[in-house]
Design a protein around this motif. Structure first.
Motif, PDB file in Angstrom:
ATOM      1  N   LEU A 167       0.837  -1.199   0.000  1.00 25.42           N
ATOM      2  CA  LEU A 167       0.000   0.000   0.000  1.00 25.42           C
ATOM      3  C   LEU A 167       0.874   1.251   0.000  1.00 25.42           C
ATOM      4  O   LEU A 167       1.924   1.285   0.654  1.00 25.42           O
ATOM      5  CB  LEU A 167      -0.896   0.027   1.238  1.00 25.42           C
ATOM      6  CG  LEU A 167      -1.802  -1.191   1.450  1.00 25.42           C
ATOM      7  CD1 LEU A 167      -2.447  -1.129   2.822  1.00 25.42           C
ATOM      8  CD2 LEU A 167      -2.847  -1.266   0.368  1.00 25.42           C
ATOM      9  N   ASP A 168       0.412   2.297  -0.693  1.00 26.77           N
ATOM     10  CA  ASP A 168       1.135   3.574  -0.662  1.00 26.77           C
ATOM     11  C   ASP A 168       0.680   4.396   0.539  1.00 26.77           C
ATOM     12  O   ASP A 168      -0.107   3.934   1.359  1.00 26.77           O
ATOM     13  CB  ASP A 168       0.976   4.331  -1.983  1.00 26.77           C
ATOM     14  CG  ASP A 168      -0.440   4.807  -2.264  1.00 26.77           C
ATOM     15  OD1 ASP A 168      -1.318   4.721  -1.377  1.00 26.77           O
ATOM     16  OD2 ASP A 168      -0.673   5.273  -3.388  1.00 26.77           O
ATOM     17  N   ARG A 169       1.133   5.622   0.632  1.00 23.96           N
ATOM     18  CA  ARG A 169       0.797   6.482   1.783  1.00 23.96           C
ATOM     19  C   ARG A 169      -0.689   6.796   1.883  1.00 23.96           C
ATOM     20  O   ARG A 169      -1.188   7.127   2.949  1.00 23.96           O
ATOM     21  CB  ARG A 169       1.588   7.785   1.720  1.00 23.96           C
ATOM     22  CG  ARG A 169       3.063   7.582   1.932  1.00 23.96           C
ATOM     23  CD  ARG A 169       3.768   8.906   2.166  1.00 23.96           C
ATOM     24  NE  ARG A 169       5.202   8.763   2.146  1.00 23.96           N
ATOM     25  CZ  ARG A 169       5.928   8.263   3.122  1.00 23.96           C
ATOM     26  NH1 ARG A 169       5.342   7.815   4.202  1.00 23.96           N
ATOM     27  NH2 ARG A 169       7.242   8.182   3.019  1.00 23.96           N
ATOM     28  N   SER A 170      -1.411   6.671   0.777  1.00 30.26           N
ATOM     29  CA  SER A 170      -2.862   6.912   0.769  1.00 30.26           C
ATOM     30  C   SER A 170      -3.654   5.627   0.930  1.00 30.26           C
ATOM     31  O   SER A 170      -4.852   5.600   0.685  1.00 30.26           O
ATOM     32  CB  SER A 170      -3.262   7.605  -0.530  1.00 30.26           C
ATOM     33  OG  SER A 170      -2.599   8.827  -0.674  1.00 30.26           O
ATOM     34  N   ASP A 171      -2.969   4.543   1.304  1.00 29.45           N
ATOM     35  CA  ASP A 171      -3.568   3.215   1.478  1.00 29.45           C
ATOM     36  C   ASP A 171      -4.175   2.664   0.189  1.00 29.45           C
ATOM     37  O   ASP A 171      -5.134   1.897   0.219  1.00 29.45           O
ATOM     38  CB  ASP A 171      -4.616   3.212   2.605  1.00 29.45           C
ATOM     39  CG  ASP A 171      -3.987   3.464   3.954  1.00 29.45           C
ATOM     40  OD1 ASP A 171      -2.794   3.139   4.122  1.00 29.45           O
ATOM     41  OD2 ASP A 171      -4.677   3.984   4.837  1.00 29.45           O
ATOM     42  N   ARG A 172      -3.589   3.028  -0.940  1.00 26.84           N
ATOM     43  CA  ARG A 172      -3.996   2.456  -2.226  1.00 26.84           C
ATOM     44  C   ARG A 172      -3.062   1.303  -2.566  1.00 26.84           C
ATOM     45  O   ARG A 172      -1.859   1.367  -2.307  1.00 26.84           O
ATOM     46  CB  ARG A 172      -3.937   3.500  -3.340  1.00 26.84           C
ATOM     47  CG  ARG A 172      -4.998   4.576  -3.207  1.00 26.84           C
ATOM     48  CD  ARG A 172      -4.892   5.538  -4.347  1.00 26.84           C
ATOM     49  NE  ARG A 172      -3.542   6.119  -4.323  1.00 26.84           N
ATOM     50  CZ  ARG A 172      -3.284   7.391  -4.537  1.00 26.84           C
ATOM     51  NH1 ARG A 172      -4.243   8.231  -4.824  1.00 26.84           N
ATOM     52  NH2 ARG A 172      -2.041   7.836  -4.491  1.00 26.84           N
ATOM     53  N   VAL A 173      -3.614   0.263  -3.166  1.00 26.81           N
ATOM     54  CA  VAL A 173      -2.819  -0.907  -3.554  1.00 26.81           C
ATOM     55  C   VAL A 173      -1.905  -0.525  -4.711  1.00 26.81           C
ATOM     56  O   VAL A 173      -2.364  -0.004  -5.723  1.00 26.81           O
ATOM     57  CB  VAL A 173      -3.739  -2.081  -3.962  1.00 26.81           C
ATOM     58  CG1 VAL A 173      -2.909  -3.247  -4.475  1.00 26.81           C
ATOM     59  CG2 VAL A 173      -4.606  -2.504  -2.785  1.00 26.81           C
ATOM     60  N   ILE A 174      -0.602  -0.785  -4.538  1.00 21.47           N
ATOM     61  CA  ILE A 174       0.339  -0.531  -5.620  1.00 21.47           C
ATOM     62  C   ILE A 174       0.929  -1.825  -6.183  1.00 21.47           C
ATOM     63  O   ILE A 174       1.474  -1.824  -7.280  1.00 21.47           O
ATOM     64  CB  ILE A 174       1.464   0.430  -5.196  1.00 21.47           C
ATOM     65  CG1 ILE A 174       2.236  -0.095  -3.985  1.00 21.47           C
ATOM     66  CG2 ILE A 174       0.900   1.810  -4.919  1.00 21.47           C
ATOM     67  CD1 ILE A 174       3.464   0.718  -3.632  1.00 21.47           C
ATOM     68  N   ASP A 175       0.798  -2.912  -5.447  1.00 29.80           N
ATOM     69  CA  ASP A 175       1.262  -4.214  -5.934  1.00 29.80           C
ATOM     70  C   ASP A 175       0.724  -5.290  -5.001  1.00 29.80           C
ATOM     71  O   ASP A 175       0.307  -4.994  -3.872  1.00 29.80           O
ATOM     72  CB  ASP A 175       2.790  -4.271  -5.947  1.00 29.80           C
ATOM     73  CG  ASP A 175       3.336  -5.406  -6.805  1.00 29.80           C
ATOM     74  OD1 ASP A 175       2.534  -6.088  -7.485  1.00 29.80           O
ATOM     75  OD2 ASP A 175       4.558  -5.625  -6.803  1.00 29.80           O
ATOM     76  N   LEU A 176       0.713  -6.522  -5.489  1.00 24.83           N
ATOM     77  CA  LEU A 176       0.335  -7.633  -4.619  1.00 24.83           C
ATOM     78  C   LEU A 176       0.983  -8.908  -5.102  1.00 24.83           C
ATOM     79  O   LEU A 176       1.306  -9.060  -6.276  1.00 24.83           O
ATOM     80  CB  LEU A 176      -1.181  -7.784  -4.519  1.00 24.83           C
ATOM     81  CG  LEU A 176      -1.921  -8.506  -5.616  1.00 24.83           C
ATOM     82  CD1 LEU A 176      -2.280  -9.890  -5.112  1.00 24.83           C
ATOM     83  CD2 LEU A 176      -3.192  -7.762  -5.942  1.00 24.83           C
ATOM     84  N   ILE A 177       1.212  -9.785  -4.158  1.00 32.22           N
ATOM     85  CA  ILE A 177       1.758 -11.112  -4.439  1.00 32.22           C
ATOM     86  C   ILE A 177       0.821 -12.116  -3.790  1.00 32.22           C
ATOM     87  O   ILE A 177       0.565 -12.045  -2.594  1.00 32.22           O
ATOM     88  CB  ILE A 177       3.173 -11.287  -3.853  1.00 32.22           C
ATOM     89  CG1 ILE A 177       4.129 -10.255  -4.426  1.00 32.22           C
ATOM     90  CG2 ILE A 177       3.681 -12.702  -4.107  1.00 32.22           C
ATOM     91  CD1 ILE A 177       5.474 -10.246  -3.738  1.00 32.22           C
ATOM     92  N   GLU A 178       0.315 -13.044  -4.581  1.00 30.13           N
ATOM     93  CA  GLU A 178      -0.560 -14.084  -4.048  1.00 30.13           C
ATOM     94  C   GLU A 178       0.261 -15.325  -3.727  1.00 30.13           C
ATOM     95  O   GLU A 178       1.147 -15.705  -4.486  1.00 30.13           O
ATOM     96  CB  GLU A 178      -1.643 -14.446  -5.068  1.00 30.13           C
ATOM     97  CG  GLU A 178      -2.633 -13.320  -5.299  1.00 30.13           C
ATOM     98  CD  GLU A 178      -3.704 -13.713  -6.293  1.00 30.13           C
ATOM     99  OE1 GLU A 178      -4.841 -13.925  -5.851  1.00 30.13           O
ATOM    100  OE2 GLU A 178      -3.371 -13.826  -7.491  1.00 30.13           O
ATOM    101  N   HIS A 179      -0.036 -15.952  -2.621  1.00 25.09           N
ATOM    102  CA  HIS A 179       0.565 -17.220  -2.196  1.00 25.09           C
ATOM    103  C   HIS A 179       2.092 -17.175  -2.158  1.00 25.09           C
ATOM    104  O   HIS A 179       2.751 -18.059  -2.691  1.00 25.09           O
ATOM    105  CB  HIS A 179       0.090 -18.367  -3.088  1.00 25.09           C
ATOM    106  CG  HIS A 179      -1.389 -18.550  -3.084  1.00 25.09           C
ATOM    107  ND1 HIS A 179      -2.067 -19.098  -2.027  1.00 25.09           N
ATOM    108  CD2 HIS A 179      -2.332 -18.218  -3.998  1.00 25.09           C
ATOM    109  CE1 HIS A 179      -3.349 -19.116  -2.298  1.00 25.09           C
ATOM    110  NE2 HIS A 179      -3.536 -18.576  -3.481  1.00 25.09           N
TER     111      HIS A 179
END
Length: 98
Positions: A67-79
């Motif tokens: 999450l960035d400073r505004s709590d927006r998703v910027i990336d994710l990794i599953e499993h």
């Protein structure tokens, strides 16, 4: 009892997790999910601040949400499996481990 949070996705109008613990002290960030046998489907940990994590000592795969400073998703990794190092993200401010 530790304070817990609900994680809500406003784009999809749905809850991501209902019981997320805050890890915002050096000791709680260090401990993280170490040596836990599992997480329930609605549990997680919110690592504040963090730009990257590892799963050394974590015995199960986790989903990692950057999450960035505004709590927006910027990336994710599953499993992300046990005994792995997740990449660091420069623009990341916090990480959710679910």
């Amino acid at each position: 009892m530790a304070e817990t949070y609900c994680v809500f996705n406003p784009t999809r109008m749905s809850f991501v997790s209902l019981s997320v613990s805050l890890a915002n002290t050096p000791l709680s960030r260090l401990k993280g999910l170490l040596f836990r046998r599992r997480l329930k489907a609605d549990e997680g940990i919110w690592v504040v601040p963090s730009r990257g994590i590892h799963t050394f000592g974590v015995l199960f795969p986790i989903d990692v949400i950057y999450l960035d400073r505004s709590d927006r998703v910027i990336d994710l990794i599953e499993h992300l499996g046990p005994f792995r190092v997740a990449p660091m993200r420069i623009h990341c401010a916090t990480i959710l481990e679910l």
